[in-house]
Motif scaffolding. Structure first.
Motif, PDB file in Angstrom:
ATOM      1  N   LEU A  23      33.666  34.248  49.710  1.00  0.00           N
ATOM      2  CA  LEU A  23      34.686  34.564  50.226  1.00  0.00           C
ATOM      3  C   LEU A  23      36.303  35.178  50.020  1.00  0.00           C
ATOM      4  N   ALA A  24      36.416  33.985  48.787  1.00  0.00           N
ATOM      5  CA  ALA A  24      37.467  33.903  47.572  1.00  0.00           C
ATOM      6  C   ALA A  24      37.524  35.019  47.024  1.00  0.00           C
ATOM      7  N   CYS A  25      36.309  36.053  46.635  1.00  0.00           N
ATOM      8  CA  CYS A  25      36.283  37.355  45.922  1.00  0.00           C
ATOM      9  C   CYS A  25      36.841  38.523  46.999  1.00  0.00           C
ATOM     10  N   LEU A  26      35.964  38.653  47.919  1.00  0.00           N
ATOM     11  CA  LEU A  26      36.316  39.870  49.079  1.00  0.00           C
ATOM     12  C   LEU A  26      38.192  39.203  49.042  1.00  0.00           C
ATOM     13  N   ALA A  27      38.379  38.000  49.446  1.00  0.00           N
ATOM     14  CA  ALA A  27      39.859  37.837  50.103  1.00  0.00           C
ATOM     15  C   ALA A  27      40.847  38.056  48.688  1.00  0.00           C
ATOM     16  N   PHE A  28      40.763  37.718  47.076  1.00  0.00           N
ATOM     17  CA  PHE A  28      40.869  38.408  45.768  1.00  0.00           C
ATOM     18  C   PHE A  28      41.384  40.196  45.992  1.00  0.00           C
ATOM     19  N   ALA A  29      39.913  40.682  46.759  1.00  0.00           N
ATOM     20  CA  ALA A  29      39.718  41.500  46.031  1.00  0.00           C
ATOM     21  C   ALA A  29      41.436  42.846  47.515  1.00  0.00           C
ATOM     22  N   GLY A  30      40.765  41.941  48.671  1.00  0.00           N
ATOM     23  CA  GLY A  30      41.702  42.579  49.074  1.00  0.00           C
ATOM     24  C   GLY A  30      42.797  42.547  49.285  1.00  0.00           C
ATOM     25  N   LEU A  31      43.451  41.259  48.450  1.00  0.00           N
ATOM     26  CA  LEU A  31      44.931  41.518  47.973  1.00  0.00           C
ATOM     27  C   LEU A  31      45.525  42.638  47.394  1.00  0.00           C
ATOM     28  N   THR A  32      44.411  42.692  46.260  1.00  0.00           N
ATOM     29  CA  THR A  32      44.743  43.200  45.000  1.00  0.00           C
ATOM     30  C   THR A  32      44.880  45.229  45.844  1.00  0.00           C
ATOM     31  N   TRP A  33      43.546  45.204  46.534  1.00  0.00           N
ATOM     32  CA  TRP A  33      43.560  46.677  47.397  1.00  0.00           C
ATOM     33  C   TRP A  33      44.551  47.168  48.375  1.00  0.00           C
ATOM     34  N   GLY A  34      45.199  45.988  48.828  1.00  0.00           N
ATOM     35  CA  GLY A  34      46.304  46.193  49.048  1.00  0.00           C
ATOM     36  C   GLY A  34      47.267  46.984  48.893  1.00  0.00           C
ATOM     37  N   THR A  36      47.286  49.373  46.543  1.00  0.00           N
ATOM     38  CA  THR A  36      46.840  50.595  45.384  1.00  0.00           C
ATOM     39  C   THR A  36      47.696  51.416  46.123  1.00  0.00           C
ATOM     40  N   GLY A  37      47.725  50.958  47.848  1.00  0.00           N
ATOM     41  CA  GLY A  37      48.126  52.741  48.198  1.00  0.00           C
ATOM     42  C   GLY A  37      49.849  52.638  48.125  1.00  0.00           C
ATOM     43  N   ALA A  38      50.641  51.540  48.067  1.00  0.00           N
ATOM     44  CA  ALA A  38      51.622  51.903  46.844  1.00  0.00           C
ATOM     45  C   ALA A  38      51.845  52.470  45.548  1.00  0.00           C
ATOM     46  N   ALA A  39      50.742  52.064  44.977  1.00  0.00           N
ATOM     47  CA  ALA A  39      51.306  51.856  43.551  1.00  0.00           C
ATOM     48  C   ALA A  39      50.706  53.253  43.443  1.00  0.00           C
ATOM     49  N   VAL A  40      50.203  54.008  44.798  1.00  0.00           N
ATOM     50  CA  VAL A  40      49.623  55.360  44.606  1.00  0.00           C
ATOM     51  C   VAL A  40      50.662  56.329  45.276  1.00  0.00           C
ATOM     52  N   ASP A  41      50.826  55.609  45.926  1.00  0.00           N
ATOM     53  CA  ASP A  41      52.304  56.301  46.796  1.00  0.00           C
ATOM     54  C   ASP A  41      53.860  56.651  45.654  1.00  0.00           C
ATOM     55  N   THR A 248      43.167  46.697  40.439  1.00  0.00           N
ATOM     56  CA  THR A 248      42.107  47.550  41.337  1.00  0.00           C
ATOM     57  C   THR A 248      41.037  48.365  41.447  1.00  0.00           C
ATOM     58  N   THR A 249      40.813  47.746  39.928  1.00  0.00           N
ATOM     59  CA  THR A 249      39.605  48.334  40.119  1.00  0.00           C
ATOM     60  C   THR A 249      38.239  47.645  39.454  1.00  0.00           C
ATOM     61  N   ALA A 250      38.650  48.164  37.871  1.00  0.00           N
ATOM     62  CA  ALA A 250      37.637  47.028  37.433  1.00  0.00           C
ATOM     63  C   ALA A 250      37.510  45.512  37.556  1.00  0.00           C
ATOM     64  N   LEU A 251      38.822  45.100  38.385  1.00  0.00           N
ATOM     65  CA  LEU A 251      38.340  43.346  38.281  1.00  0.00           C
ATOM     66  C   LEU A 251      38.189  43.578  40.066  1.00  0.00           C
ATOM     67  N   ALA A 252      38.613  44.118  40.511  1.00  0.00           N
ATOM     68  CA  ALA A 252      38.410  43.897  42.212  1.00  0.00           C
ATOM     69  C   ALA A 252      36.951  44.688  42.635  1.00  0.00           C
ATOM     70  N   TYR A 253      36.668  45.780  42.311  1.00  0.00           N
ATOM     71  CA  TYR A 253      35.196  46.347  42.597  1.00  0.00           C
ATOM     72  C   TYR A 253      33.961  45.319  42.349  1.00  0.00           C
ATOM     73  N   PRO A 254      33.819  44.531  41.234  1.00  0.00           N
ATOM     74  CA  PRO A 254      32.742  43.801  41.019  1.00  0.00           C
ATOM     75  C   PRO A 254      32.662  42.520  41.841  1.00  0.00           C
ATOM     76  N   LEU A 255      34.281  42.023  42.283  1.00  0.00           N
ATOM     77  CA  LEU A 255      34.063  40.315  43.209  1.00  0.00           C
ATOM     78  C   LEU A 255      34.027  40.971  43.999  1.00  0.00           C
ATOM     79  N   TYR A 256      34.150  42.263  45.100  1.00  0.00           N
ATOM     80  CA  TYR A 256      33.936  42.714  46.324  1.00  0.00           C
ATOM     81  C   TYR A 256      32.877  43.101  46.754  1.00  0.00           C
ATOM     82  N   PHE A 257      31.843  43.981  45.486  1.00  0.00           N
ATOM     83  CA  PHE A 257      30.595  43.592  45.431  1.00  0.00           C
ATOM     84  C   PHE A 257      29.251  41.874  45.330  1.00  0.00           C
ATOM     85  N   ALA A 258      30.002  41.280  44.563  1.00  0.00           N
ATOM     86  CA  ALA A 258      29.638  40.208  44.454  1.00  0.00           C
ATOM     87  C   ALA A 258      29.900  39.103  45.825  1.00  0.00           C
TER      88      ALA A 258
END
Length: 337
Positions: A23-34, A36-41, A248-258
């Motif tokens: 849950l901690a891994c997912l929460a961190f991934a979710g916070l960072t992905w939140g 992503t859209g702003a950075a891309v915009d 948001t990629t190299a850190l967040a995605y492995p945490l999400y899969f974990a």
């Protein structure tokens, strides 16, 4: 009762600790992905970069960073890599293509309909698509409560789209957001299939290969858009792309899969709702976007319906009292003899 209870309790404690870490891994991934859209915009506003090019560089840079980490800090007890069997090739290819669709279509939705609506529709529809895929391909039952929750999510999505005033909701952006949700669902269902059949891929390995496939898929489209941006603010664009590739990629995605490997998919869906909420707040506070009454109503209805879906899916899996006679899950510790 005593023997069973004594044998199962330590395993349940270990599973509980593993779930908390997930849950901690997912929460961190979710916070960072939140973010992503702003950075891309901001990248869109600062350059002529398109969604395909951003996706390509994000995949490629994330893969290179993860490979560098593997070289500099190899995992303990590392053995020779398994041979590329047909199942592994299909898993990596399907996950990579799904992530490529998920990410690129999401960036296109942000460009076409804005950060808040693009994120909300994508993250709102993704758990619904995932539940449908689990029912069709994995035989998972949603239940009556789950069906009601799916209906509520679709109703919220309808309100959100029909409320589309000029400058708030655009149909093309909504379509891209739904396509993005479908790509996410493909990756999620494949991940659940992997856990069920005991493929045992490490989060880092699955992420690296998925990024490699995603980058290969996106290269021709990125080439057509232009791989090098034209901008009056090159430093800002490079810094934002570096942030996207690292955090948001190299850190967040492995945490999400974990996290997804040890936490129920329904629970993971609820935790990942941190992302659209955070993205919507960023869009309104810092990017000048506005939310109408209908948009807010549709959003709340969708999020409530998805939470209901998670509860409906989680209820049958509640841990029974020892000796009740319920059958343990196929991969549960209690099934081993």
């Amino acid at each position: 009762m005593s023997r069973t209870a004594v044998a199962v309790t330590p395993a349940r404690g270990a599973a509980s600790r593993s779930a908390r870490r997930g849950l901690a891994c997912l929460a961190f991934a979710g916070l960072t992905w939140g973010t992503t859209g702003a950075a891309v915009d901001i990248v869109y506003r600062s350059s002529d970069f398109g969604p395909m090019a951003v996706s390509f560089w994000r995949f490629l840079a994330g893969m290179v960073l993860l490979l560098a980490v593997r070289v500099l800090r190899p995992a303990r007890g590392t053995t020779a890599a398994p041979r590329p069997t047909r199942g592994r090739v299909l898993l990596f290819t399907g996950t990579g293509v799904g992530l490529a669709i998920f990410q690129s279509a999401y960036f296109a939705a942000v460009r076409d309909t804005g950060l808040a609506v693009g994120t909300i529709v994508t993250l709102g529809a993704a758990p619904v698509f995932t539940a449908a895929g689990g029912r069709l391909f994995l035989g998972e039952r949603t239940g009556r409560g789950g069906l009601l929750a799916v209906g509520g999510a679709l109703a919220g999505l309808t309100i959100l789209v029909l409320d589309g005033q000029e400058g708030v909701v655009h149909s093309r952006g909504v379509v891209m957001a739904l396509l993005s949700a479908a790509g996410y669902a493909v990756s999620n269902v494949l991940g659940r299939w992997t856990g069920r059949h005991g493929a045992g891929e490490s989060p880092r390995t699955l992420t690296v290969w998925s990024f490699a496939v995603g980058a290969a898929v996106m290269l021709p489209f990125a080439w057509g858009e232009g791989l090098v941006p034209h901008t009056a603010h090159p430093g800002r664009v490079v810094l934002l792309l570096f942030y996207l590739a690292t955090v948001t990629t190299a850190l967040a995605y492995p945490l999400y899969f974990a996290g997804a490997a040890v936490v129920r998919a329904a629970t993971a869906s609820v935790v990942m709702l941190i992302e659209p909420v955070g993205a919507a707040v960023l869009a309104v506070l810092f990017l000048g976007e506005r939310l109408t009454t209908g948009t807010v109503t549709g959003t709340l209805l969708m999020l409530a319906a998805i939470a209901g879906l998670a509860v409906a899916e989680s209820r049958p899996a509640a841990s029974p009292a020892p000796g009740v006679g319920t059958r343990p899950a196929p991969n549960s510790p209690g099934r081993r003899r």
